[in-house]
Write a protein that holds these residues in place. Structure first.
Motif, PDB file in Angstrom:
ATOM      1  N   GLY A 174     101.931  67.435   7.154  1.00 18.89           N
ATOM      2  CA  GLY A 174     102.324  65.947   7.448  1.00 18.89           C
ATOM      3  C   GLY A 174     102.886  65.800   8.542  1.00 18.89           C
ATOM      4  N   LYS A 175     103.904  66.743   9.093  1.00 18.51           N
ATOM      5  CA  LYS A 175     104.821  66.450  10.082  1.00 18.51           C
ATOM      6  C   LYS A 175     104.212  67.442  11.546  1.00 18.51           C
ATOM      7  N   PHE A 176     104.689  66.713  12.377  1.00 15.30           N
ATOM      8  CA  PHE A 176     104.592  67.357  13.895  1.00 15.30           C
ATOM      9  C   PHE A 176     105.946  68.028  14.124  1.00 15.30           C
ATOM     10  N   TYR A 177     105.658  69.296  14.734  1.00 11.44           N
ATOM     11  CA  TYR A 177     106.833  70.331  14.933  1.00 11.44           C
ATOM     12  C   TYR A 177     106.576  70.848  16.346  1.00 11.44           C
ATOM     13  N   ASP A 178     107.582  71.110  17.128  1.00  8.23           N
ATOM     14  CA  ASP A 178     107.692  71.446  18.375  1.00  8.23           C
ATOM     15  C   ASP A 178     107.390  73.237  18.259  1.00  8.23           C
ATOM     16  N   THR A 179     106.414  73.474  18.952  1.00 11.26           N
ATOM     17  CA  THR A 179     106.109  75.025  18.945  1.00 11.26           C
ATOM     18  C   THR A 179     105.926  75.571  20.338  1.00 11.26           C
ATOM     19  N   ARG A 180     106.422  76.706  20.509  1.00  9.23           N
ATOM     20  CA  ARG A 180     106.263  77.737  21.800  1.00  9.23           C
ATOM     21  C   ARG A 180     105.601  78.795  21.230  1.00  9.23           C
ATOM     22  N   TRP A 181     104.849  79.383  22.315  1.00  8.92           N
ATOM     23  CA  TRP A 181     104.043  80.651  22.010  1.00  8.92           C
ATOM     24  C   TRP A 181     103.728  81.118  23.730  1.00  8.92           C
ATOM     25  N   VAL A 182     103.170  82.372  23.443  1.00  4.13           N
ATOM     26  CA  VAL A 182     102.931  83.127  24.860  1.00  4.13           C
ATOM     27  C   VAL A 182     101.435  83.248  24.640  1.00  4.13           C
ATOM     28  N   THR A 183     100.659  83.382  25.636  1.00  5.30           N
ATOM     29  CA  THR A 183      99.384  83.835  25.694  1.00  5.30           C
ATOM     30  C   THR A 183      99.273  85.132  26.661  1.00  5.30           C
ATOM     31  N   LEU A 184      98.665  86.076  26.355  1.00  2.00           N
ATOM     32  CA  LEU A 184      98.293  87.241  27.148  1.00  2.00           C
ATOM     33  C   LEU A 184      96.753  87.255  27.410  1.00  2.00           C
ATOM     34  N   GLU A 185      96.274  87.233  28.554  1.00  2.00           N
ATOM     35  CA  GLU A 185      94.854  87.320  28.849  1.00  2.00           C
ATOM     36  C   GLU A 185      94.408  88.189  30.079  1.00  2.00           C
ATOM     37  N   PHE A 186      93.146  88.319  29.880  1.00  2.00           N
ATOM     38  CA  PHE A 186      92.504  89.140  30.923  1.00  2.00           C
ATOM     39  C   PHE A 186      91.120  88.687  31.076  1.00  2.00           C
ATOM     40  N   TYR A 187      90.391  88.905  32.110  1.00  2.00           N
ATOM     41  CA  TYR A 187      88.980  88.535  32.517  1.00  2.00           C
ATOM     42  C   TYR A 187      88.016  89.840  31.928  1.00  2.00           C
ATOM     43  N   VAL A 188      87.020  89.465  31.325  1.00  2.00           N
ATOM     44  CA  VAL A 188      85.973  90.556  31.142  1.00  2.00           C
ATOM     45  C   VAL A 188      85.165  90.734  32.235  1.00  2.00           C
ATOM     46  N   SER A 189      85.610  91.712  32.963  1.00  2.00           N
ATOM     47  CA  SER A 189      84.785  92.116  34.240  1.00  2.00           C
ATOM     48  C   SER A 189      84.297  93.166  34.012  1.00  2.00           C
ATOM     49  N   LYS A 190      83.142  93.535  35.102  1.00  2.00           N
ATOM     50  CA  LYS A 190      82.217  94.541  34.832  1.00  2.00           C
ATOM     51  C   LYS A 190      82.895  96.089  34.397  1.00  2.00           C
ATOM     52  N   ARG A 191      84.196  96.054  35.190  1.00  2.00           N
ATOM     53  CA  ARG A 191      84.803  97.570  35.180  1.00  2.00           C
ATOM     54  C   ARG A 191      85.407  97.676  33.776  1.00  2.00           C
ATOM     55  N   VAL A 192      85.286  96.666  32.853  1.00  2.00           N
ATOM     56  CA  VAL A 192      85.645  96.938  31.343  1.00  2.00           C
ATOM     57  C   VAL A 192      84.542  96.885  30.422  1.00  2.00           C
ATOM     58  N   HIS A 193      83.461  96.748  30.818  1.00  2.00           N
ATOM     59  CA  HIS A 193      82.239  96.410  30.066  1.00  2.00           C
ATOM     60  C   HIS A 193      82.083  97.689  28.914  1.00  2.00           C
ATOM     61  N   HIS A 194      82.067  98.738  29.715  1.00  2.00           N
ATOM     62  CA  HIS A 194      81.786 100.009  29.152  1.00  2.00           C
ATOM     63  C   HIS A 194      82.883 100.359  28.000  1.00  2.00           C
ATOM     64  N   PHE A 195      84.093 100.154  28.444  1.00  2.00           N
ATOM     65  CA  PHE A 195      85.151 100.363  27.434  1.00  2.00           C
ATOM     66  C   PHE A 195      85.198  99.316  26.240  1.00  2.00           C
ATOM     67  N   LEU A 196      84.806  98.202  26.287  1.00  2.00           N
ATOM     68  CA  LEU A 196      84.529  97.102  25.406  1.00  2.00           C
ATOM     69  C   LEU A 196      83.500  97.552  24.672  1.00  2.00           C
ATOM     70  N   LEU A 197      82.506  97.725  25.090  1.00  2.00           N
ATOM     71  CA  LEU A 197      81.304  98.209  24.281  1.00  2.00           C
ATOM     72  C   LEU A 197      81.285  99.395  23.445  1.00  2.00           C
ATOM     73  N   LYS A 198      82.165 100.410  24.003  1.00  2.00           N
ATOM     74  CA  LYS A 198      82.240 101.582  23.222  1.00  2.00           C
ATOM     75  C   LYS A 198      83.457 101.882  22.272  1.00  2.00           C
ATOM     76  N   TYR A 199      84.398 101.282  22.595  1.00  2.00           N
ATOM     77  CA  TYR A 199      85.547 101.464  21.968  1.00  2.00           C
ATOM     78  C   TYR A 199      86.272 100.302  21.137  1.00  2.00           C
ATOM     79  N   VAL A 200      86.000  99.148  21.699  1.00  2.00           N
ATOM     80  CA  VAL A 200      86.651  97.882  20.958  1.00  2.00           C
ATOM     81  C   VAL A 200      85.817  97.200  20.272  1.00  2.00           C
ATOM     82  N   ILE A 201      84.580  96.723  20.621  1.00  3.80           N
ATOM     83  CA  ILE A 201      83.695  95.818  19.894  1.00  3.80           C
ATOM     84  C   ILE A 201      83.127  96.447  18.683  1.00  3.80           C
ATOM     85  N   PRO A 202      82.937  97.611  18.632  1.00  2.00           N
ATOM     86  CA  PRO A 202      82.449  98.499  17.255  1.00  2.00           C
ATOM     87  C   PRO A 202      83.449  98.234  16.167  1.00  2.00           C
ATOM     88  N   GLN A 203      84.771  98.203  16.524  1.00  2.00           N
ATOM     89  CA  GLN A 203      85.617  98.003  15.645  1.00  2.00           C
ATOM     90  C   GLN A 203      86.033  96.718  15.127  1.00  2.00           C
TER      91      GLN A 203
END
Length: 222
Positions: A174-203
């Protein structure tokens, strides 16, 4: 007295660390003059698959049976860690708001991929922008700047990481609060497709995140 256990590095343990650092918090308290230490979680219903996998790994690795229970604000889970703290330190595992992948994860792609899967299932989201020329971004949100994780991602995957400090208002009970956060991000480029498909996505077990990644990679792989 709690029995000491032995644990070896594995993909399951790496995923467990990623989830523990992103969505869990270490809770210390006293009960009957004895110090207790445990990992506590409070999540929404959509995160139940992640927490169910985390609980299963905890039961298997720590040999502790703990339940997930429903409460007014969502779902809760707590697992005792007192007998495991020495073991975690031996394995270089630190449970903190700073995302610190253990050294054995960054030395082995399958472990680092599983660790990253835990972070994404926990505090990550997948965004596809520019419909005409689609770009997919993996974003991990936390309360702190994650310089160590940025360095490891850039070194291991040969990609560029962007971290951004953000602020806004959050509506809580019921109340609004001021919040702060940090985003870490990266693009899913073709150079990481294999790594994501083999090691990340299956988990990963958060279906809507997993499917968005798979669909983007499928449409953008020649």
């Amino acid at each position: 007295m709690e029995k000491e256990i032995m644990v070896e590095p594995s993909e399951e343990l790496a995923y467990w660390v990623g989830v523990a650092q992103s969505d869990g918090y270490l809770k210390r308290y006293h009960w009957k003059c004895e110090e207790r230490v445990g990992l506590s979680f409070g999540i929404s219903e959509k995160s139940l698959p992640m927490l169910t996998k985390f609980r299963s790994i905890s039961d298997k690795i720590l040999h502790r049976k703990s339940k997930i229970w429903k409460c007014k604000s969502g779902w809760q889970y707590y697992v005792g860690m007192k007998s495991s703290m020495k073991l975690l330190r031996t394995l270089g595992i630190i449970i903190s708001p700073v995302y610190l992948p253990p050294i054995w994860t960054v030395q082995e792609p399958k472990y680092f991929g599983a660790y990253l899967a835990g972070l994404i299932d926990g505090d990550g989201d997948i965004r596809v922008k520019r419909p005409k020329y689609p770009q997919c971004v993996i974003r991990i949100t936390s309360g702190l700047v994650q310089d160590f994780l940025q360095k490891q991602l850039e070194s291991s995957l040969d990609i560029k990481i962007l971290q951004t400090r953000r602020c806004g208002k959050k509506f809580i009970k019921g109340k609004f609060y001021d919040t702060r956060w940090v985003t870490l991000e990266f693009y899913v480029s073709k150079r990481v497709h294999h790594f994501l498909l083999k090691y990340v996505i299956p988990q990963m077990v958060m279906f809507y995140k997993k499917e968005k990644l798979l669909q983007f990679i499928d449409k953008n792989t020649n």
